[in-house]
Design an enzyme around this catalytic site. Sequence first.
Site, PDB file in Angstrom:
ATOM      1  CG  ASN A  95      -0.149  -0.140   2.501  1.00 29.06           C
ATOM      2  OD1 ASN A  95       0.585   0.752   2.881  1.00 29.06           O
ATOM      3  ND2 ASN A  95      -0.277  -1.282   3.173  1.00 29.06           N
ATOM      4  CG  ASP A 117      -7.041  -5.422   6.402  1.00 33.58           C
ATOM      5  OD1 ASP A 117      -6.499  -5.437   7.532  1.00 33.58           O
ATOM      6  OD2 ASP A 117      -7.620  -4.418   5.938  1.00 33.58           O
ATOM      7  CE  LYS A 148       8.409 -12.614 -14.265  1.00 31.05           C
ATOM      8  NZ  LYS A 148       8.994 -12.161 -15.500  1.00 31.05           N
ATOM      9  CG  PHE A 192      -2.869   5.338  13.371  1.00 34.38           C
ATOM     10  CD1 PHE A 192      -2.159   5.104  14.535  1.00 34.38           C
ATOM     11  CD2 PHE A 192      -2.736   6.577  12.753  1.00 34.38           C
ATOM     12  CE1 PHE A 192      -1.332   6.069  15.076  1.00 34.38           C
ATOM     13  CE2 PHE A 192      -1.918   7.558  13.282  1.00 34.38           C
ATOM     14  CZ  PHE A 192      -1.208   7.310  14.439  1.00 34.38           C
ATOM     15  CE  LYS A 194     -11.376   0.752  10.842  1.00 31.86           C
ATOM     16  NZ  LYS A 194     -10.516   1.578  10.015  1.00 31.86           N
ATOM     17  CE  LYS A 238      -8.926  -3.578  14.083  1.00 32.60           C
ATOM     18  NZ  LYS A 238      -7.761  -3.710  13.211  1.00 32.60           N
TER      19      LYS A 238
HETATM   20  N1  CTP Z   1      -3.876  -3.544  12.059  1.00 28.41           N
HETATM   21  C1  CTP Z   1      -3.195  -4.590  12.632  1.00 28.41           C
HETATM   22  N2  CTP Z   1      -3.112  -5.784  12.010  1.00 28.41           N
HETATM   23  C2  CTP Z   1      -3.728  -5.992  10.842  1.00 28.41           C
HETATM   24  C3  CTP Z   1      -4.448  -4.935  10.250  1.00 28.41           C
HETATM   25  C4  CTP Z   1      -4.493  -3.722  10.890  1.00 28.41           C
HETATM   26  O1  CTP Z   1      -2.621  -4.388  13.709  1.00 28.41           O
HETATM   27  N3  CTP Z   1      -3.624  -7.163  10.249  1.00 28.41           N
HETATM   28  C5  CTP Z   1      -3.945  -2.269  12.789  1.00 28.41           C
HETATM   29  C6  CTP Z   1      -3.340  -1.096  12.066  1.00 28.41           C
HETATM   30  O2  CTP Z   1      -1.980  -0.932  12.388  1.00 28.41           O
HETATM   31  C7  CTP Z   1      -4.185   0.058  12.584  1.00 28.41           C
HETATM   32  C8  CTP Z   1      -5.548  -0.570  12.742  1.00 28.41           C
HETATM   33  O3  CTP Z   1      -5.309  -1.957  12.946  1.00 28.41           O
HETATM   34  O4  CTP Z   1      -3.781   0.495  13.839  1.00 28.41           O
HETATM   35  C9  CTP Z   1      -6.381  -0.411  11.526  1.00 28.41           C
HETATM   36  O5  CTP Z   1      -7.516  -1.183  11.674  1.00 28.41           O
HETATM   37  P1  CTP Z   1      -8.193  -1.912  10.446  1.00 28.41           P
HETATM   38  O6  CTP Z   1      -9.456  -2.519  10.933  1.00 28.41           O
HETATM   39  O7  CTP Z   1      -7.258  -2.777   9.728  1.00 28.41           O
HETATM   40  O8  CTP Z   1      -8.449  -0.694   9.585  1.00 28.41           O
HETATM   41  P2  CTP Z   1      -8.723  -0.776   8.141  1.00 28.41           P
HETATM   42  O9  CTP Z   1      -7.763  -1.675   7.447  1.00 28.41           O
HETATM   43  O10 CTP Z   1      -8.791   0.628   7.698  1.00 28.41           O
HETATM   44  O11 CTP Z   1     -10.137  -1.491   8.262  1.00 28.41           O
HETATM   45  P3  CTP Z   1     -11.116  -1.743   7.077  1.00 28.41           P
HETATM   46  O12 CTP Z   1     -10.282  -2.420   6.072  1.00 28.41           O
HETATM   47  O13 CTP Z   1     -12.139  -2.607   7.700  1.00 28.41           O
HETATM   48  O14 CTP Z   1     -11.569  -0.391   6.713  1.00 28.41           O
END
Ligand code: CTP
Length: 398
Positions: A209, A278, A288, A323, A337, A341
């Site tokens: 990303n 995610d 490859k 975040f 969230k 969490k």
């Molecule tokens: N985070 C984490 N581990 C993951 C994904 C995210 O610790 N595998 C943490 C990020 O560092 C951040 C927070 O979770 O602090 C973000 O939450 P998340 O639910 O992942 O946010 P988004 O990805 O924005 O959620 P969504 O995709 O549902 O919008």
Amino acid sequence: MLKGKNILLGVSSSIACYKAAYLTRALIKRGANVQVMMTQNATQFLTPLTFEQLTGRKCLVDTFDRNFEFKVEHVSAARWADACLIAPASANVLAKMAHGLADDMLTTTVLACDCPKFAAPAMNTHMYENPATQENLETLRRHGFTLIEPGEGYLACGDVGKGRLADEDQILDTLEAAIACEKDLQGKQVLVTAGPTQEALDPVRYITNHSTGKMGYALARAAMLRGAQVTLVTGKTEIPKPRFVEVRQVVSARDMYEAVMEKADRQDILILAAAVADYRPRQVAAEKIKKMEGDSVLELERTDDILATLGARRRPGQFLCGFSMETEHMLENSRKKLEKKKIDLIVANNLRQEGAGFGTDTNVVTLIARDWEEALPKLTKDETAMRILDAIQARMAP
Ligand code: CTP
């Protein structure tokens, strides 16, 4: 970071004197007030006028020199100083300071200083390695001086070895780490995650990303400046590693999960600013992947959620900050969230807002706790980091 700090800069005799002029300029750029004192011999390398032009203050050399600000000159100067930095520090000045000799303005003032003292030695490598110098350095360390080690390399005298004045950044970072902030996180262990993760598809491709890591790095540095012992678990970024912070470099979400879990129990505060994937490819091809006729479908599986795992198994007293980056319904989604969490604070930002998001030096965030919310204005990421730490500090169990 040195805004309004009074720095007494002692310049002793060395070819590295010219670097003290750059250092003076850099200190002023960071907001410090600088009073330069030179030894008589240093004036052979550079004139006091150079420093007067840079600082707007009379450069003091002789014990009986007068600056309009000071009454009993050396004592007033020592009282005025928030920090005293000798750079370059010659073997002779180090020896004098180690033994309490005070035969000129610089050494007399150093003796009268009870503020934090720093010395950055610069000299020929044999002079530096001489047991007499090493013993003097040890004495100064015992007396509370912070020594900023010289670098190694080609020296002006033609020798190669240790003795080159430490880099400007190293000197400034050392000074900042000691005096820039109130040490309200002293004794606290803080872990910060930062940057993107990379999820491999095959040996040449990955999914990632746009995160640059700036916000997480600013948080790690801010916590370090406030006295915390900081671990930064970072994905790949272009940013130089912050000094005085333990850095763990990781690549994938799984690496980050393992690195965080290994350290988590010992932490007082965990701030997860990383943009963790995610999903990752279900299969990572050993070779490859070759293109074929027609379209292709990529099968993805969920990664472990580091923050949610920490929320589920945290030890009492541990503070968790996450975040949330959204493009719509920012407050509502971020609150969800926070609950889901089981964390204490979430820093929400909207990617669509001007001045927020990836790669910028500024951010516009809303801090959200269960019973509290504050929308911060557009601030630099360094300022935002300080405000996040203020909010954590205010909400932590005593
Ligand atoms: N985070 C984490 N581990 C993951 C994904 C995210 O610790 N595998 C943490 C990020 O560092 C951040 C927070 O979770 O602090 C973000 O939450 P998340 O639910 O992942 O946010 P988004 O990805 O924005 O959620 P969504 O995709 O549902 O919008």
